[in-house]
Write a protein that holds these residues in place. Structure first.
Motif, PDB file in Angstrom:
ATOM      1  N   LYS A   5       0.817  -1.213   0.000  1.00 42.40           N
ATOM      2  CA  LYS A   5       0.000   0.000   0.000  1.00 42.40           C
ATOM      3  C   LYS A   5       0.854   1.267   0.000  1.00 42.40           C
ATOM      4  O   LYS A   5       1.879   1.347   0.683  1.00 42.40           O
ATOM      5  CB  LYS A   5      -0.905   0.017   1.233  1.00 42.40           C
ATOM      6  N   GLU A  35      -8.444  -1.948  -2.300  1.00 41.71           N
ATOM      7  CA  GLU A  35      -8.985  -2.285  -0.984  1.00 41.71           C
ATOM      8  C   GLU A  35      -9.430  -3.742  -0.942  1.00 41.71           C
ATOM      9  O   GLU A  35     -10.268  -4.171  -1.739  1.00 41.71           O
ATOM     10  CB  GLU A  35     -10.170  -1.384  -0.634  1.00 41.71           C
ATOM     11  N   LYS A  37     -10.300  -6.740   2.189  1.00 40.86           N
ATOM     12  CA  LYS A  37     -10.364  -7.072   3.610  1.00 40.86           C
ATOM     13  C   LYS A  37     -10.466  -8.579   3.738  1.00 40.86           C
ATOM     14  O   LYS A  37     -11.534  -9.165   3.651  1.00 40.86           O
ATOM     15  CB  LYS A  37     -11.558  -6.378   4.269  1.00 40.86           C
ATOM     16  N   ASN A  38      -9.307  -9.188   3.907  1.00 43.36           N
ATOM     17  CA  ASN A  38      -9.242 -10.637   4.029  1.00 43.36           C
ATOM     18  C   ASN A  38      -7.976 -10.987   4.793  1.00 43.36           C
ATOM     19  O   ASN A  38      -6.881 -10.519   4.445  1.00 43.36           O
ATOM     20  CB  ASN A  38      -9.237 -11.287   2.637  1.00 43.36           C
ATOM     21  N   GLU A  39      -8.125 -11.786   5.822  1.00 38.66           N
ATOM     22  CA  GLU A  39      -6.971 -12.108   6.672  1.00 38.66           C
ATOM     23  C   GLU A  39      -5.909 -12.915   5.949  1.00 38.66           C
ATOM     24  O   GLU A  39      -4.769 -13.028   6.417  1.00 38.66           O
ATOM     25  CB  GLU A  39      -7.444 -12.867   7.910  1.00 38.66           C
TER      26      GLU A  39
END
Length: 380
Positions: A5, A35, A37-39
């Motif tokens: 990022k 973007e 959002k995932n572990e």
């Protein structure tokens, strides 16, 4: 998957501040903002850092060089972390003086081992000697049928070479070029240049008396003396590619030679830099007796890159080309290697504010992070 990022991206052309997504072994996406959002996605903060292509070192003795001072001077094989700590994600291995106790079989096996451990590896068949040492008893067959082999190596103008004739040089170069065309590989003849009086003379004469393209023959170590260097400038201006070796002499270091080359009208894309890592350097007296021997480091490539910027005021984009895109283009592996763009291999380096190597990713796997080695070779 790895998401970097808010990082300044150099491809090596400056692309601005971006987010870069690496999936598997490839760079999948480069956008202003990505973007997820995932572990399962590893996120790396690129703030205050620069993202550059992984370095390509096209001249490393991965099975060890040396041997000129008897068996005890044989250099050991290189280990994985020696490469990755130096930012090298692609390496081209070759033999040196010793094609007798070392072999192309050993070279290819080491290449396969390093590939299994996580970096990209190619090799050249041959060594200093002629007739050329090979794996299949044929330079052509080695290049065509062995995946890792992309070219061949010989030596000229050196007391350790086989003193080959121009006709023999032409024959090897023709074999290499034909094999490259058949296999879709670079098909190049790397020529170790020594301090001999003839210098590049045999190469120029061979090109003048044949149909071999100048780009087929790749003289290396051309910055070992001033006479050879000036000959190499003329060779480069006729379309040839010259390779400068790190750590020879400060006066003729790549960072200084490049400026001189540009002043002499050499196309910068016809210049590459390599380390000669894990090869031995040796000094001889006037009678040809060995008086001193040592080992070259692959770290010299990164040090030279940094010195071009800090000592010679070269901008990052230009300095990067000599260790990334120029090399990849010369080896016909661009933009798979040597660039940061979508569908390129996931070989990248994160540099900190001081241009020190912070993180190294090879084939989409983090090898070095926060200046600490995460992945070691099997026997390290």
């Amino acid at each position: 998957m790895i998401l970097i990022k808010n990082v300044e991206v150099y491809s090596p052309t400056y692309l601005g501040r971006k987010d870069v997504l690496i999936c598997g072994e490839k760079i999948s996406l480069i956008e202003e903002n990505i973007e997820f959002k995932n572990e399962k996605i590893k996120i790396i903060d690129g703030s205050l850092k620069k993202l550059v292509p992984g370095f390509i070192d096209q001249h490393v003795h991965i099975t060890g060089g040396g041997g000129e001072g008897s068996f005890r001077t044989r250099v050991p094989e290189i280990m994985l972390s020696k490469l990755t700590k130096s930012g090298i994600t692609t390496v081209i291995g070759l033999l040196g003086t010793d094609g007798t106790t070392r072999s192309v079989e050993n070279l290819v096996a080491k290449a396969k081992a390093l590939k299994e451990e996580g970096v990209s590896v190619y090799v050249h068949t041959g060594s200093y000697e002629y007739p050329t040492v090979t794996l299949t008893n044929s330079v052509r067959r080695d290049i065509v049928f062995i995946d890792e082999v992309i070219g061949c190596k010989i030596a000229l103008s050196d007391h350790r070479s086989s003193t080959i004739t121009n006709e023999e040089l032409q024959r090897v170069a023709s074999d290499v070029r034909s094999a490259g065309m058949i296999s879709g590989k670079a098909g190049i003849l790397v020529v170790h240049m020594g301090d001999g009086e003839k210098g590049l003379g045999p190469i120029i004469e061979s090109l003048d008396n044949s149909e071999i393209p100048a780009r087929t023959i790749r003289p290396t170590h051309v910055n070992r003396n001033e006479k050879l260097l000036l000959q190499s400038f003329d060779f480069a201006k006729r379309g040839g590619i010259i390779d400068l070796t790190c750590g020879i002499y400060d006066k003729l270091s790549p960072k200084r030679v490049i400026k001189l080359a540009l002043e002499n009208g050499v196309n910068p894309e016809n210049i590459t830099i390599s380390s000669d890592g894990y090869g031995s350097w040796s000094n001889y007296d006037e009678y040809g007796n060995l008086v001193k021997i040592g080992v070259s480091s692959v770290e010299a490539l990164y040090k030279e890159f940094k010195a071009m910027i800090s000592n010679e005021n070269m901008n990052i984009e230009d300095a990067l080309k000599y260790v990334t895109s120029n090399v990849a283009k010369a080896l016909d592996i661009y933009p798979k290697k040597g660039a940061i763009c979508e569908n390129s291999d996931g070989d990248v380096i994160l540099l900190d504010e001081n241009l020190d190597i912070d993180t190294v990713i090879a084939k989409g796997k983090v090898m070095v992070e926060n200046k600490e080695v995460l992945v070691f070779g099997t026997y390290e």
